[in-house]
Scaffold this motif. Structure first.
Motif, PDB file in Angstrom:
ATOM      1  N   LEU A   1      21.071  58.679  22.208  1.00 48.33           N
ATOM      2  CA  LEU A   1      21.030  59.839  21.315  1.00 48.33           C
ATOM      3  C   LEU A   1      21.561  59.503  19.923  1.00 48.33           C
ATOM      4  CD1 LEU A   1      22.185  62.557  23.853  1.00 48.33           C
ATOM      5  CD2 LEU A   1      20.049  62.617  22.561  1.00 48.33           C
ATOM      6  N   GLN A   2      22.529  58.612  19.847  1.00 46.55           N
ATOM      7  CA  GLN A   2      23.114  58.245  18.554  1.00 46.55           C
ATOM      8  C   GLN A   2      22.464  57.010  17.936  1.00 46.55           C
ATOM      9  OE1 GLN A   2      27.320  57.878  19.500  1.00 46.55           O
ATOM     10  NE2 GLN A   2      27.675  60.051  19.106  1.00 46.55           N
ATOM     11  N   GLN A   3      21.454  56.486  18.585  1.00 47.82           N
ATOM     12  CA  GLN A   3      20.730  55.311  18.101  1.00 47.82           C
ATOM     13  C   GLN A   3      21.656  54.110  17.872  1.00 47.82           C
ATOM     14  OE1 GLN A   3      16.966  55.330  16.441  1.00 47.82           O
ATOM     15  NE2 GLN A   3      17.173  57.317  15.446  1.00 47.82           N
ATOM     16  N   ASN A   4      22.552  53.882  18.800  1.00 49.76           N
ATOM     17  CA  ASN A   4      23.395  52.688  18.722  1.00 49.76           C
ATOM     18  C   ASN A   4      23.414  51.910  20.037  1.00 49.76           C
ATOM     19  OD1 ASN A   4      25.317  54.181  20.331  1.00 49.76           O
ATOM     20  ND2 ASN A   4      26.165  55.063  18.451  1.00 49.76           N
ATOM     21  N   SER A   5      22.329  52.003  20.790  1.00 51.15           N
ATOM     22  CA  SER A   5      22.262  51.336  22.096  1.00 51.15           C
ATOM     23  C   SER A   5      21.910  49.860  21.975  1.00 51.15           C
ATOM     24  CB  SER A   5      21.200  52.011  22.969  1.00 51.15           C
ATOM     25  OG  SER A   5      19.887  51.723  22.498  1.00 51.15           O
ATOM     26  N   ASP A   6      21.131  49.489  20.953  1.00 52.52           N
ATOM     27  CA  ASP A   6      20.567  48.141  20.827  1.00 52.52           C
ATOM     28  C   ASP A   6      19.784  47.746  22.081  1.00 52.52           C
ATOM     29  OD1 ASP A   6      19.998  46.143  19.084  1.00 52.52           O
ATOM     30  OD2 ASP A   6      21.812  44.985  19.409  1.00 52.52           O
ATOM     31  N   TRP A   7      19.136  48.750  22.688  1.00 52.70           N
ATOM     32  CA  TRP A   7      18.276  48.482  23.852  1.00 52.70           C
ATOM     33  C   TRP A   7      17.271  47.401  23.487  1.00 52.70           C
ATOM     34  CZ3 TRP A   7      12.975  48.805  24.646  1.00 52.70           C
ATOM     35  CH2 TRP A   7      12.533  48.770  25.986  1.00 52.70           C
TER      36      TRP A   7
ATOM     37  N   PRO B   1      26.566  48.002  23.170  1.00 55.66           N
ATOM     38  CA  PRO B   1      26.150  49.403  23.031  1.00 55.66           C
ATOM     39  C   PRO B   1      27.273  50.278  22.483  1.00 55.66           C
ATOM     40  CG  PRO B   1      25.333  48.512  25.096  1.00 55.66           C
ATOM     41  CD  PRO B   1      26.239  47.463  24.508  1.00 55.66           C
ATOM     42  N   GLY B   2      26.933  51.097  21.501  1.00 61.27           N
ATOM     43  CA  GLY B   2      27.901  52.009  20.907  1.00 61.27           C
ATOM     44  C   GLY B   2      28.589  51.487  19.665  1.00 61.27           C
ATOM     45  N   THR B   3      28.283  50.238  19.272  1.00 61.45           N
ATOM     46  CA  THR B   3      28.994  49.637  18.140  1.00 61.45           C
ATOM     47  C   THR B   3      28.139  49.425  16.906  1.00 61.45           C
ATOM     48  OG1 THR B   3      28.528  47.345  18.812  1.00 61.45           O
ATOM     49  CG2 THR B   3      30.486  48.406  19.767  1.00 61.45           C
ATOM     50  N   TYR B   4      26.817  49.571  17.026  1.00 60.34           N
ATOM     51  CA  TYR B   4      25.941  49.208  15.920  1.00 60.34           C
ATOM     52  C   TYR B   4      24.769  50.184  15.837  1.00 60.34           C
ATOM     53  CZ  TYR B   4      22.665  46.351  13.142  1.00 60.34           C
ATOM     54  OH  TYR B   4      21.787  45.895  12.197  1.00 60.34           O
ATOM     55  N   PHE B   5      24.646  50.862  14.683  1.00 61.78           N
ATOM     56  CA  PHE B   5      23.563  51.818  14.476  1.00 61.78           C
ATOM     57  C   PHE B   5      22.315  51.102  13.978  1.00 61.78           C
ATOM     58  CE2 PHE B   5      21.077  54.496  11.588  1.00 61.78           C
ATOM     59  CZ  PHE B   5      20.842  55.617  12.379  1.00 61.78           C
TER      60      PHE B   5
ATOM     61  N   SER C   1      28.875  59.784  14.919  1.00 57.82           N
ATOM     62  CA  SER C   1      29.018  58.645  15.819  1.00 57.82           C
ATOM     63  C   SER C   1      29.947  57.622  15.187  1.00 57.82           C
ATOM     64  CB  SER C   1      27.649  58.014  16.093  1.00 57.82           C
ATOM     65  OG  SER C   1      27.049  57.579  14.892  1.00 57.82           O
ATOM     66  N   ILE C   2      30.492  56.732  15.989  1.00 67.32           N
ATOM     67  CA  ILE C   2      31.460  55.760  15.470  1.00 67.32           C
ATOM     68  C   ILE C   2      30.832  54.806  14.455  1.00 67.32           C
ATOM     69  CG2 ILE C   2      32.956  53.813  16.113  1.00 67.32           C
ATOM     70  CD1 ILE C   2      33.575  55.343  18.706  1.00 67.32           C
ATOM     71  N   PRO C   3      29.668  54.210  14.744  1.00 73.66           N
ATOM     72  CA  PRO C   3      29.115  53.260  13.764  1.00 73.66           C
ATOM     73  C   PRO C   3      28.402  53.905  12.584  1.00 73.66           C
ATOM     74  CG  PRO C   3      27.754  53.286  15.731  1.00 73.66           C
ATOM     75  CD  PRO C   3      28.931  54.169  16.025  1.00 73.66           C
ATOM     76  N   ASN C   4      28.108  55.213  12.652  1.00 75.84           N
ATOM     77  CA  ASN C   4      27.422  55.876  11.536  1.00 75.84           C
ATOM     78  C   ASN C   4      27.958  57.291  11.369  1.00 75.84           C
ATOM     79  OD1 ASN C   4      25.725  57.010   9.624  1.00 75.84           O
ATOM     80  ND2 ASN C   4      23.863  56.134  10.487  1.00 75.84           N
ATOM     81  N   PRO C   5      28.816  57.520  10.358  1.00 71.68           N
ATOM     82  CA  PRO C   5      29.398  58.856  10.169  1.00 71.68           C
ATOM     83  C   PRO C   5      28.368  59.911   9.794  1.00 71.68           C
ATOM     84  CG  PRO C   5      29.884  57.449   8.289  1.00 71.68           C
ATOM     85  CD  PRO C   5      29.279  56.566   9.336  1.00 71.68           C
ATOM     86  N   ASN C   6      27.173  59.497   9.396  1.00 76.47           N
ATOM     87  CA  ASN C   6      26.141  60.448   8.975  1.00 76.47           C
ATOM     88  C   ASN C   6      25.097  60.706  10.049  1.00 76.47           C
ATOM     89  OD1 ASN C   6      26.520  58.804   5.923  1.00 76.47           O
ATOM     90  ND2 ASN C   6      27.032  60.953   6.180  1.00 76.47           N
TER      91      ASN C   6
ATOM     92  N   TRP D   1      20.933  64.293  11.261  1.00 80.48           N
ATOM     93  CA  TRP D   1      21.692  63.687  10.171  1.00 80.48           C
ATOM     94  C   TRP D   1      22.806  64.643   9.742  1.00 80.48           C
ATOM     95  CZ3 TRP D   1      21.176  58.738   8.924  1.00 80.48           C
ATOM     96  CH2 TRP D   1      19.990  58.086   9.276  1.00 80.48           C
ATOM     97  N   LEU D   2      23.943  64.085   9.368  1.00 79.90           N
ATOM     98  CA  LEU D   2      25.130  64.863   9.001  1.00 79.90           C
ATOM     99  C   LEU D   2      25.512  64.552   7.559  1.00 79.90           C
ATOM    100  CD1 LEU D   2      27.204  63.992  12.217  1.00 79.90           C
ATOM    101  CD2 LEU D   2      25.521  65.824  11.934  1.00 79.90           C
ATOM    102  N   ASN D   3      25.918  65.578   6.830  1.00 82.06           N
ATOM    103  CA  ASN D   3      26.302  65.371   5.430  1.00 82.06           C
ATOM    104  C   ASN D   3      27.783  65.071   5.279  1.00 82.06           C
ATOM    105  OD1 ASN D   3      25.223  65.218   2.760  1.00 82.06           O
ATOM    106  ND2 ASN D   3      26.389  67.056   2.245  1.00 82.06           N
ATOM    107  N   ALA D   4      28.350  64.431   6.284  1.00 79.04           N
ATOM    108  CA  ALA D   4      29.754  64.028   6.236  1.00 79.04           C
ATOM    109  C   ALA D   4      29.934  62.895   5.223  1.00 79.04           C
ATOM    110  CB  ALA D   4      30.209  63.564   7.617  1.00 79.04           C
ATOM    111  N   GLN D   5      31.180  62.589   4.894  1.00 72.78           N
ATOM    112  CA  GLN D   5      31.438  61.484   3.982  1.00 72.78           C
ATOM    113  C   GLN D   5      30.920  60.191   4.597  1.00 72.78           C
ATOM    114  OE1 GLN D   5      35.454  61.254   2.487  1.00 72.78           O
ATOM    115  NE2 GLN D   5      35.618  63.476   2.236  1.00 72.78           N
TER     116      GLN D   5
END
Length: 381
Positions: free
Chosen positions: A163-169, A200-204, A312-317, A323-327
């Motif tokens: 869901l967060q696109q950081n699986s690197d499947w 998984p979970g470390t790289y968007f 998500s941890i690797p991508n705050p946006n 997509w999130l308008n966070a910093q």
């Protein structure tokens, strides 16, 4: 005495105004939508609407050609699903559910590309809500019968990673390889194909093949077409039209319980994805503006909607395919930080501002101009 009487009258008026209930959100019934002048809410949207009309997406209205040009750097890229010639710029702005501005043909059904991802993640929220998936942190391999998630790397991938696109499947689906989707321009194909996988979970990495793996996995969980799930649980209850369609690829068919079912795509990268009109996109945005509640009925639990909008941890946006308008590197400057939005190729956006009770839908706005469009819009909000 006269002055005291006047002051007391002013006090009573002020007291009763404060005592009035805040204006509730309006939920348009199917086939009908009330409008209000933007000035009722102290808004002047003339400049923003003109900007959207004047800054049409610059590539061809023949979307087959636009897709092939847009992804020409990808090895083996080809059109696998349906495409449709697009219309011109179109959009809607809602305030508390009422239409306060519109432009273009808002009834026209067009491709919406990666806006589809936010519809796909919604089906994942439904799977969680209905307990088809126990936890977003479960490994997907525990839910599938085949070898899609076999191996030391893929077996560690959870629903949350997808869901967060950081699986690197890593693998191939419907004739497309994960490494061939948006490869870095500074590496040759052999280097990229043989790259070391990230935990998984470390790289968007924005990747449509992996998004389609999520769609395939959810299809196996529901055991029925995802468009049917979305129609019954979301689109019908919010009064969407009968005109929207959600496609996969010509070769993305599987058999479940003796029935041949198409696994849909999460975008139009290779054709397919969500084909929808502007008004139905706005209804979908209004549902999320109201935390999954539609006119008193909780279609999606508030807690799940809020979870989907966490960085998500690797991508705050990036959240669960919103997509999130966070910093962060993708933040729109001078715009509310808690805004979230769905975004697709060619300038398709569903933008949700819960704080100001706003939903903004734009179609075919030059993508590089969306931040400026939003800054114009927010001048007097």
């Amino acid at each position: 005495m006269k002055n005291h009487s006047f002051n007391f009258s002013v006090f009573l008026i002020f007291f009763f105004v404060l005592a009035l209930p805040a204006q509730e959100t309006y939920f348009p019934p199917r086939g009908n939508w009330q409008q209000k002048e933007a000035s009722v809410y102290g808004l002047d949207l003339t400049e923003a609407v003109k900007f959207a009309m004047d800054n049409e997406y610059s590539e061809s209205r023949d979307l087959r050609q636009a897709i092939l040009k847009g992804f020409q750097s990808e090895p083996y890229h080809k059109i696998l699903g349906p495409t449709k010639r697009r219309g011109g710029p179109a959009g809607l702005i809602l305030k508390k559910g009422y239409i306060v501005a519109e432009w273009g043909d808002i009834e026209r059904v067009d491709m919406t590309f990666s806006v589809t991802k936010s519809f796909l993640s919604t089906t994942a929220l439904l799977a969680l809500q209905q307990k088809f998936i126990t936890s977003v942190n479960d490994t997907v391999a525990d839910y599938l019968w085949d070898d899609t998630f076999e191996g030391p790397h893929n077996s560690k991938i959870t629903w949350k990673h997808l869901l967060q696109q950081n699986s690197d499947w890593s693998g191939e689906l419907w004739g497309s390889y994960d490494w061939a989707d948006r490869p870095p321009s500074n590496e040759n194909i052999d280097q990229w194909r043989a790259r070391q996988l990230h935990e998984p979970g470390t790289y968007f990495k924005y990747n449509d093949v992996r998004v389609n793996v999520l769609a395939y996995s959810l299809l196996n969980v529901f055991r029925k077409p995802l468009p049917k799930v979305l129609k019954e649980e979301i689109m019908d209850p919010i009064g969407a039209s009968t005109k929207w369609r959600w496609f996969g690829y010509d070769n993305s068919w599987i058999t479940i319980d003796g029935l041949k079912i198409q696994s849909v795509s999460g975008g139009g990268h290779s054709g397919g994805g969500m084909f929808i009109n502007t008004k139905d996109m706005a209804r979908f945005g209004l549902l999320f503006m109201n935390n999954g509640n539609w006119d008193g009925k909780q279609l999606l639990s508030k807690s799940l909607v809020e979870e989907a909008m966490q960085s998500s941890i690797p991508n705050p946006n990036y959240g669960y395919m919103w997509w999130l308008n966070a910093q962060g590197p993708r933040q729109w400057k001078n715009i509310e930080e808690d805004i979230f939005y769905a975004a697709g190729f060619g300038g398709n956006f569903i933008i949700v501002d819960q704080k100001n009770s706003l939903v903004v839908v734009t179609r075919w706005l030059e993508p590089s101009k969306v931040e400026e469009f939003m800054q114009i819009l927010y001048k007097n909000i």
